[in-house]
Scaffold this motif. Sequence first.
Motif, PDB file in Angstrom:
ATOM      1  N   THR A  54       0.813  -1.226   0.000  1.00 26.37           N
ATOM      2  CA  THR A  54       0.000   0.000   0.000  1.00 26.37           C
ATOM      3  C   THR A  54       0.845   1.274   0.000  1.00 26.37           C
ATOM      4  OG1 THR A  54      -0.209  -0.095   2.417  1.00 26.37           O
ATOM      5  CG2 THR A  54      -1.985  -1.085   1.111  1.00 26.37           C
ATOM      6  N   HIS A  55       2.081   1.210   0.502  1.00 23.86           N
ATOM      7  CA  HIS A  55       2.947   2.391   0.587  1.00 23.86           C
ATOM      8  C   HIS A  55       4.375   2.058   0.138  1.00 23.86           C
ATOM      9  CE1 HIS A  55      -0.247   4.397   2.768  1.00 23.86           C
ATOM     10  NE2 HIS A  55      -0.298   3.364   3.599  1.00 23.86           N
ATOM     11  N   PRO A  56       4.579   1.611  -1.096  1.00 23.14           N
ATOM     12  CA  PRO A  56       5.917   1.171  -1.517  1.00 23.14           C
ATOM     13  C   PRO A  56       6.977   2.273  -1.451  1.00 23.14           C
ATOM     14  CG  PRO A  56       4.451   1.382  -3.406  1.00 23.14           C
ATOM     15  CD  PRO A  56       3.603   1.538  -2.183  1.00 23.14           C
ATOM     16  N   GLN A  57       6.562   3.520  -1.533  1.00 21.42           N
ATOM     17  CA  GLN A  57       7.504   4.636  -1.514  1.00 21.42           C
ATOM     18  C   GLN A  57       8.187   4.798  -0.154  1.00 21.42           C
ATOM     19  OE1 GLN A  57       4.193   4.848  -1.465  1.00 21.42           O
ATOM     20  NE2 GLN A  57       3.621   6.353   0.093  1.00 21.42           N
ATOM     21  N   LYS A  58       7.721   4.125   0.871  1.00 21.73           N
ATOM     22  CA  LYS A  58       8.293   4.225   2.213  1.00 21.73           C
ATOM     23  C   LYS A  58       9.452   3.248   2.426  1.00 21.73           C
ATOM     24  CE  LYS A  58       4.162   5.861   4.605  1.00 21.73           C
ATOM     25  NZ  LYS A  58       3.274   5.614   5.757  1.00 21.73           N
ATOM     26  N   TYR A  59       9.731   2.377   1.430  1.00 19.46           N
ATOM     27  CA  TYR A  59      10.696   1.297   1.604  1.00 19.46           C
ATOM     28  C   TYR A  59      11.785   1.343   0.538  1.00 19.46           C
ATOM     29  CZ  TYR A  59       7.124  -0.413   4.733  1.00 19.46           C
ATOM     30  OH  TYR A  59       6.218  -0.506   5.750  1.00 19.46           O
ATOM     31  N   THR A  60      12.970   0.829   0.895  1.00 17.61           N
ATOM     32  CA  THR A  60      14.076   0.767  -0.055  1.00 17.61           C
ATOM     33  C   THR A  60      13.786  -0.270  -1.139  1.00 17.61           C
ATOM     34  OG1 THR A  60      15.284  -0.902   1.235  1.00 17.61           O
ATOM     35  CG2 THR A  60      15.783   1.436   1.696  1.00 17.61           C
ATOM     36  N   GLU A  61      14.398  -0.071  -2.290  1.00 17.06           N
ATOM     37  CA  GLU A  61      14.192  -0.977  -3.426  1.00 17.06           C
ATOM     38  C   GLU A  61      14.657  -2.393  -3.110  1.00 17.06           C
ATOM     39  OE1 GLU A  61      12.448  -0.418  -6.252  1.00 17.06           O
ATOM     40  OE2 GLU A  61      11.991   1.489  -5.267  1.00 17.06           O
ATOM     41  N   TRP A  62      15.840  -2.531  -2.510  1.00 15.70           N
ATOM     42  CA  TRP A  62      16.351  -3.877  -2.225  1.00 15.70           C
ATOM     43  C   TRP A  62      15.476  -4.596  -1.209  1.00 15.70           C
ATOM     44  CZ3 TRP A  62      18.949   0.558  -0.794  1.00 15.70           C
ATOM     45  CH2 TRP A  62      19.083   0.793   0.575  1.00 15.70           C
ATOM     46  N   PHE A  63      14.893  -3.855  -0.275  1.00  7.45           N
ATOM     47  CA  PHE A  63      14.013  -4.471   0.705  1.00  7.45           C
ATOM     48  C   PHE A  63      12.763  -5.028   0.025  1.00  7.45           C
ATOM     49  CE2 PHE A  63      10.576  -4.207   3.888  1.00  7.45           C
ATOM     50  CZ  PHE A  63      11.066  -5.128   4.798  1.00  7.45           C
ATOM     51  N   LYS A  64      12.207  -4.272  -0.915  1.00  8.17           N
ATOM     52  CA  LYS A  64      11.007  -4.738  -1.626  1.00  8.17           C
ATOM     53  C   LYS A  64      11.299  -5.992  -2.436  1.00  8.17           C
ATOM     54  CE  LYS A  64      10.251  -0.466  -3.121  1.00  8.17           C
ATOM     55  NZ  LYS A  64       9.649   0.715  -3.784  1.00  8.17           N
ATOM     56  N   ILE A  65      12.506  -6.122  -2.949  1.00 10.52           N
ATOM     57  CA  ILE A  65      12.893  -7.315  -3.697  1.00 10.52           C
ATOM     58  C   ILE A  65      13.129  -8.495  -2.753  1.00 10.52           C
ATOM     59  CG2 ILE A  65      14.702  -8.341  -5.154  1.00 10.52           C
ATOM     60  CD1 ILE A  65      15.104  -5.444  -6.290  1.00 10.52           C
ATOM     61  N   ALA A  66      13.795  -8.239  -1.632  1.00 16.40           N
ATOM     62  CA  ALA A  66      14.168  -9.316  -0.708  1.00 16.40           C
ATOM     63  C   ALA A  66      13.011  -9.807   0.151  1.00 16.40           C
ATOM     64  CB  ALA A  66      15.311  -8.847   0.199  1.00 16.40           C
ATOM     65  N   LEU A  67      12.006  -8.952   0.406  1.00 14.33           N
ATOM     66  CA  LEU A  67      10.941  -9.316   1.342  1.00 14.33           C
ATOM     67  C   LEU A  67      10.222 -10.626   0.982  1.00 14.33           C
ATOM     68  CD1 LEU A  67       9.362  -8.643   3.902  1.00 14.33           C
ATOM     69  CD2 LEU A  67       7.857  -7.208   2.500  1.00 14.33           C
ATOM     70  N   PRO A  68       9.768 -10.828  -0.260  1.00 14.40           N
ATOM     71  CA  PRO A  68       9.107 -12.111  -0.551  1.00 14.40           C
ATOM     72  C   PRO A  68      10.045 -13.305  -0.377  1.00 14.40           C
ATOM     73  CG  PRO A  68       8.847 -10.563  -2.394  1.00 14.40           C
ATOM     74  CD  PRO A  68       9.757  -9.931  -1.402  1.00 14.40           C
ATOM     75  N   LYS A  69      11.331 -13.107  -0.679  1.00 15.60           N
ATOM     76  CA  LYS A  69      12.300 -14.181  -0.532  1.00 15.60           C
ATOM     77  C   LYS A  69      12.537 -14.510   0.942  1.00 15.60           C
ATOM     78  CE  LYS A  69      14.838 -12.544  -4.636  1.00 15.60           C
ATOM     79  NZ  LYS A  69      14.429 -13.513  -5.602  1.00 15.60           N
ATOM     80  N   ILE A  70      12.605 -13.471   1.792  1.00 16.18           N
ATOM     81  CA  ILE A  70      12.834 -13.721   3.214  1.00 16.18           C
ATOM     82  C   ILE A  70      11.590 -14.338   3.844  1.00 16.18           C
ATOM     83  CG2 ILE A  70      12.168 -11.507   4.264  1.00 16.18           C
ATOM     84  CD1 ILE A  70      15.342 -13.494   5.109  1.00 16.18           C
ATOM     85  N   LYS A  71      10.416 -13.969   3.356  1.00 16.68           N
ATOM     86  CA  LYS A  71       9.191 -14.604   3.873  1.00 16.68           C
ATOM     87  C   LYS A  71       9.223 -16.097   3.609  1.00 16.68           C
ATOM     88  CE  LYS A  71       5.088 -13.141   3.524  1.00 16.68           C
ATOM     89  NZ  LYS A  71       3.803 -12.692   3.014  1.00 16.68           N
ATOM     90  N   THR A  72       9.578 -16.498   2.394  1.00 19.84           N
ATOM     91  CA  THR A  72       9.661 -17.916   2.044  1.00 19.84           C
ATOM     92  C   THR A  72      10.719 -18.610   2.890  1.00 19.84           C
ATOM     93  OG1 THR A  72       8.913 -17.469  -0.203  1.00 19.84           O
ATOM     94  CG2 THR A  72      10.101 -19.530   0.158  1.00 19.84           C
ATOM     95  N   PHE A  73      11.892 -17.986   3.015  1.00 22.43           N
ATOM     96  CA  PHE A  73      12.964 -18.560   3.826  1.00 22.43           C
ATOM     97  C   PHE A  73      12.507 -18.705   5.277  1.00 22.43           C
ATOM     98  CE2 PHE A  73      16.547 -18.229   6.693  1.00 22.43           C
ATOM     99  CZ  PHE A  73      17.409 -19.196   6.194  1.00 22.43           C
ATOM    100  N   HIS A  74      11.879 -17.679   5.816  1.00 23.24           N
ATOM    101  CA  HIS A  74      11.422 -17.672   7.208  1.00 23.24           C
ATOM    102  C   HIS A  74      10.416 -18.794   7.462  1.00 23.24           C
ATOM    103  CE1 HIS A  74       9.049 -16.068  10.643  1.00 23.24           C
ATOM    104  NE2 HIS A  74      10.224 -15.700  11.065  1.00 23.24           N
ATOM    105  N   GLU A  75       9.462 -18.955   6.539  1.00 24.15           N
ATOM    106  CA  GLU A  75       8.439 -19.996   6.702  1.00 24.15           C
ATOM    107  C   GLU A  75       9.058 -21.386   6.748  1.00 24.15           C
ATOM    108  OE1 GLU A  75       5.867 -19.168   3.403  1.00 24.15           O
ATOM    109  OE2 GLU A  75       5.033 -17.376   4.366  1.00 24.15           O
ATOM    110  N   LYS A  76      10.109 -21.613   5.962  1.00 22.49           N
ATOM    111  CA  LYS A  76      10.727 -22.934   5.890  1.00 22.49           C
ATOM    112  C   LYS A  76      11.764 -23.176   6.983  1.00 22.49           C
ATOM    113  CE  LYS A  76      10.273 -23.390   0.881  1.00 22.49           C
ATOM    114  NZ  LYS A  76      10.994 -23.427  -0.388  1.00 22.49           N
ATOM    115  N   ASN A  77      12.396 -22.088   7.492  1.00 20.73           N
ATOM    116  CA  ASN A  77      13.578 -22.267   8.315  1.00 20.73           C
ATOM    117  C   ASN A  77      13.561 -21.635   9.696  1.00 20.73           C
ATOM    118  OD1 ASN A  77      15.506 -23.553   6.282  1.00 20.73           O
ATOM    119  ND2 ASN A  77      14.736 -21.778   5.175  1.00 20.73           N
ATOM    120  N   PHE A  78      12.518 -20.895  10.075  1.00 18.88           N
ATOM    121  CA  PHE A  78      12.562 -20.139  11.326  1.00 18.88           C
ATOM    122  C   PHE A  78      12.874 -21.022  12.531  1.00 18.88           C
ATOM    123  CE2 PHE A  78      10.637 -18.043  15.063  1.00 18.88           C
ATOM    124  CZ  PHE A  78      11.450 -16.920  15.075  1.00 18.88           C
TER     125      PHE A  78
END
Length: 175
Positions: free
Chosen positions: A148-172
């Motif tokens: 809803t507010h992509p302008q509040k976040y860094t570009e690399w964070f927006k790219i990494a977030l879906p990847k870290i979510k997947t990693f977190h779900e499998k490995n937390f």
Amino acid sequence: MIEVILVDKDNVQIGTAEKMEAHRQGLLHRAFSIFIFKSNGEFLLQQRAPGKYHNGGLWTNTCCSHPLPGEDTLNAACRRLSEEMGFSTRLTPAFNFIYNATFDNGLTEHEFDHVFTGIYDGEIKADKAEVSDYCYKKLEDITDSVQTHPQKYTEWFKIALPKIKTFHEKNFNKL
């Protein structure tokens, strides 16, 4: 003068360059991003200090930077986490990705980004020259906010977030 490690698309070192020159020319260089979670699963976000050379005031992952020439990337990540956020914890390699983003000030982030994750529940003593604010949030809430507010976040964070979510779900539970 701070130098970064120039790499090819396979992360093989091909030289070094002064950090700002690498960003002016958009040269591919080695970097790292750290994602720290509390033991309850909430993620530690930081808001970059307004005086940063790019993306000042934007929200992003817990810590990010570049290893110095001759420095191991994991050791650099541990060093920088302590310098920037004021704490240490065990970091685990999660994944790597390459991204390329140009900013309004003419600088380009073209990085081979090594992502590390860890768990920490203690006190945070952030360096105010680097970090203007920080907070813990659930990944679902962060994902909603980025949408809803992509302008509040860094570009690399927006790219990494879906990847870290997947990693977190499998490995937390293994961290």
